[in-house]
Structures are given as structure tokens and as C-alpha cells.
Write a protein that holds these residues in place. Sequence first.
Motif, PDB file in Angstrom:
ATOM      1  N   PRO A  69      39.161  52.676 -48.478  1.00 14.66           N
ATOM      2  CA  PRO A  69      40.297  51.787 -48.189  1.00 14.66           C
ATOM      3  C   PRO A  69      40.108  50.363 -48.685  1.00 14.66           C
ATOM      4  O   PRO A  69      41.083  49.671 -48.966  1.00 14.66           O
ATOM      5  N   SER A  70      38.877  49.921 -48.819  1.00 11.79           N
ATOM      6  CA  SER A  70      38.643  48.544 -49.262  1.00 11.79           C
ATOM      7  C   SER A  70      39.153  48.307 -50.681  1.00 11.79           C
ATOM      8  O   SER A  70      39.400  47.160 -51.077  1.00 11.79           O
ATOM      9  N   GLU A  71      39.352  49.377 -51.446  1.00 11.31           N
ATOM     10  CA  GLU A  71      39.864  49.236 -52.813  1.00 11.31           C
ATOM     11  C   GLU A  71      41.253  48.593 -52.831  1.00 11.31           C
ATOM     12  O   GLU A  71      41.622  47.949 -53.812  1.00 11.31           O
ATOM     13  N   ALA A  72      42.019  48.743 -51.765  1.00 10.37           N
ATOM     14  CA  ALA A  72      43.364  48.155 -51.710  1.00 10.37           C
ATOM     15  C   ALA A  72      43.318  46.633 -51.650  1.00 10.37           C
ATOM     16  O   ALA A  72      44.329  45.977 -51.884  1.00 10.37           O
ATOM     17  N   GLY A  73      42.140  46.072 -51.347  1.00 10.92           N
ATOM     18  CA  GLY A  73      42.012  44.626 -51.242  1.00 10.92           C
ATOM     19  C   GLY A  73      41.253  43.980 -52.386  1.00 10.92           C
ATOM     20  O   GLY A  73      40.848  42.827 -52.282  1.00 10.92           O
ATOM     21  N   ILE A  74      41.090  44.707 -53.478  1.00  8.33           N
ATOM     22  CA  ILE A  74      40.350  44.174 -54.619  1.00  8.33           C
ATOM     23  C   ILE A  74      41.313  43.773 -55.735  1.00  8.33           C
ATOM     24  O   ILE A  74      42.145  44.569 -56.154  1.00  8.33           O
TER      25      ILE A  74
END
Length: 117
Positions: free
Chosen positions: A13-18
Motif C-alpha cells: 500500500p505504501s506505493e500509493a504514496g510515492i
Amino acid sequence: GFDMLRLMLSIAPSEAGIRSVGHGFFPLHEAAWGGASPAVAVLLCAVCPDAVSARDRGGQTPHQVGEYYHPRKFQWPAPEHLLQCGAELRATLEQHHCSFLRGLALESDLADLAASM
């Protein structure tokens, strides 16, 4: 598209904030640029709500990117409504007593969301 994104976000999910290196796009900007469906936008917003108001290197929000590249076809809800839908998706998944990330893998909830848009 949608199913692959759902699976990717359930794993990372952290990919959505990159942000991207070049234009400074978040995945939500990329989705707007590519003309993604409102359901994709809601899913990305549920994971990274800050991206809704984030500006790229050119100063544009995801909505502005979508409206610029798809002036007649851009169908996303207004930013405020997009944030509300993302929050509702998070709340629905949490209400089912599962972690948000694991809940992304629940097809029925996401299918219902996509159908309601």
C-alpha cells in the motif's frame, strides 16, 4: 486494471504514496493522466488521501491533470467527494473487522463500490 491495482495495494500500500521522479506524480496523478475509472481513483484515495490535494512539479492536482488531458471524458467525482468515498471504503473494510490492507483483497466490497459510482 482495477483488479491488478487492488492486488498491488493489498501487498504494498505504501506505493500509493510515492511520487514519480520526473513529473512528481503520485499514482493518483498517473491514474488521472491515464484516464482511469472513478473506482480506481477511490481505491487510490482510500490508501493515500493526501494525494487528492497534492500538486505535481507543474503545480497541478490529480483532478487538474485529468481535466487537462481528458477535458470531455474525465468523470471523477469532485475532490471532496473523492475523499469522502475513500474514507467510506476504509470505514467499510474496517467495520468488517479486517485490517484495511487485508480488506483490499475482498472483492465483494470493491465490486459494490465500483457499481455504486
